[in-house]
Design a protein around this motif. Structure first.
Motif, PDB file in Angstrom:
ATOM      1  N   LYS A   1       0.883  -1.164   0.000  1.00  0.00           N
ATOM      2  CA  LYS A   1       0.000   0.000   0.000  1.00  0.00           C
ATOM      3  C   LYS A   1       0.916   1.207   0.000  1.00  0.00           C
ATOM      4  O   LYS A   1       1.887   1.252   0.757  1.00  0.00           O
TER       5      LYS A   1
ATOM      6  N   LYS B   1       3.488   0.436   2.999  1.00  0.00           N
ATOM      7  CA  LYS B   1       3.033  -0.535   3.994  1.00  0.00           C
ATOM      8  C   LYS B   1       2.754  -1.863   3.292  1.00  0.00           C
ATOM      9  O   LYS B   1       2.473  -1.892   2.099  1.00  0.00           O
ATOM     10  N   GLN B   2       2.832  -2.925   4.081  1.00  0.00           N
ATOM     11  CA  GLN B   2       2.441  -4.221   3.561  1.00  0.00           C
ATOM     12  C   GLN B   2       0.924  -4.303   3.523  1.00  0.00           C
ATOM     13  O   GLN B   2       0.223  -3.416   4.030  1.00  0.00           O
ATOM     14  N   GLU B   3       0.423  -5.368   2.955  1.00  0.00           N
ATOM     15  CA  GLU B   3      -1.019  -5.536   2.802  1.00  0.00           C
ATOM     16  C   GLU B   3      -1.759  -5.447   4.132  1.00  0.00           C
ATOM     17  O   GLU B   3      -2.872  -4.928   4.198  1.00  0.00           O
ATOM     18  N   ASP B   4      -1.122  -5.907   5.221  1.00  0.00           N
ATOM     19  CA  ASP B   4      -1.754  -5.867   6.545  1.00  0.00           C
ATOM     20  C   ASP B   4      -1.469  -4.565   7.309  1.00  0.00           C
ATOM     21  O   ASP B   4      -1.685  -4.484   8.510  1.00  0.00           O
ATOM     22  N   ASP B   5      -0.985  -3.558   6.606  1.00  0.00           N
ATOM     23  CA  ASP B   5      -0.665  -2.225   7.140  1.00  0.00           C
ATOM     24  C   ASP B   5       0.595  -2.174   7.996  1.00  0.00           C
ATOM     25  O   ASP B   5       0.872  -1.155   8.635  1.00  0.00           O
ATOM     26  N   THR B   6       1.392  -3.239   7.996  1.00  0.00           N
ATOM     27  CA  THR B   6       2.687  -3.217   8.670  1.00  0.00           C
ATOM     28  C   THR B   6       3.605  -2.293   7.874  1.00  0.00           C
ATOM     29  O   THR B   6       3.711  -2.430   6.649  1.00  0.00           O
TER      30      THR B   6
END
Length: 158
Positions: A53, A68-73
């Motif tokens: 993202k 960010k990664q897909e999980d918002d990390t």
């Protein structure tokens, strides 16, 4: 999966013009439909896997990529100086203005000539972006072109 699956653009300062809104929507749609975006390995650190993202904004006269990664990390954040983009963005806005004016009054052959110049400046902006992203993110030319359009939209508001 080395690609962008979601994009947020900080458009709070953008003037609500139909042209700017349309440019933003088309660039975002095209970018999400087809893009190549990868984070390279740096300093021996593991690369957070995609898909990503992307948040784009201008803060303190710098272009900010918040990834960010897909999980918002959080996967990374980097800031680019707007200086190297200023002239090509200015040229791009001028040629786009000429193009929009030409579409209203000029014959197709003259419109095509202006459009070729517009595409050339757009390609130059994408090349500058690829150079500025070197070592930070790997993008193909089509992804760079779409990101450059979004940078122009942000630059207009910034």
């Amino acid at each position: 999966m080395s690609k962008i699956i979601h994009i947020d653009i900080d458009d709070r300062n953008l003037p609500p013009t139909a042209e700017i809104d349309q440019e933003r929507k088309v660039a975002m749609f095209d970018l999400l439909e087809d893009n190549n975006f990868a984070l390279p390995a740096r300093d021996g650190r593991e690369v957070p896997p995609g898909p990503y993202k992307l948040g784009l904004s201008i803060k303190e006269r710098r272009l900010v990529f918040d990834i960010k990664q897909e999980d918002d990390t959080p996967a990374g954040e980097f800031h680019l100086s707007l200086g190297p983009f200023r002239q090509v963005v200015k040229d791009y806005f001028q040629i786009c203005e000429s193009y929009f004016d030409a579409v209203k009054t000029l014959p197709p052959s003259q419109i095509e000539t202006i459009d070729m110049a517009r595409r050339g400046i757009h390609n130059e902006g994408a090349r500058v972006l690829q150079e500025r992203l070197e070592g930070k993110a790997d993008v193909d030319i089509d992804t760079a072109r779409r990101l450059f359009t979004l940078i122009c939209v942000l630059h207009f508001g910034g």
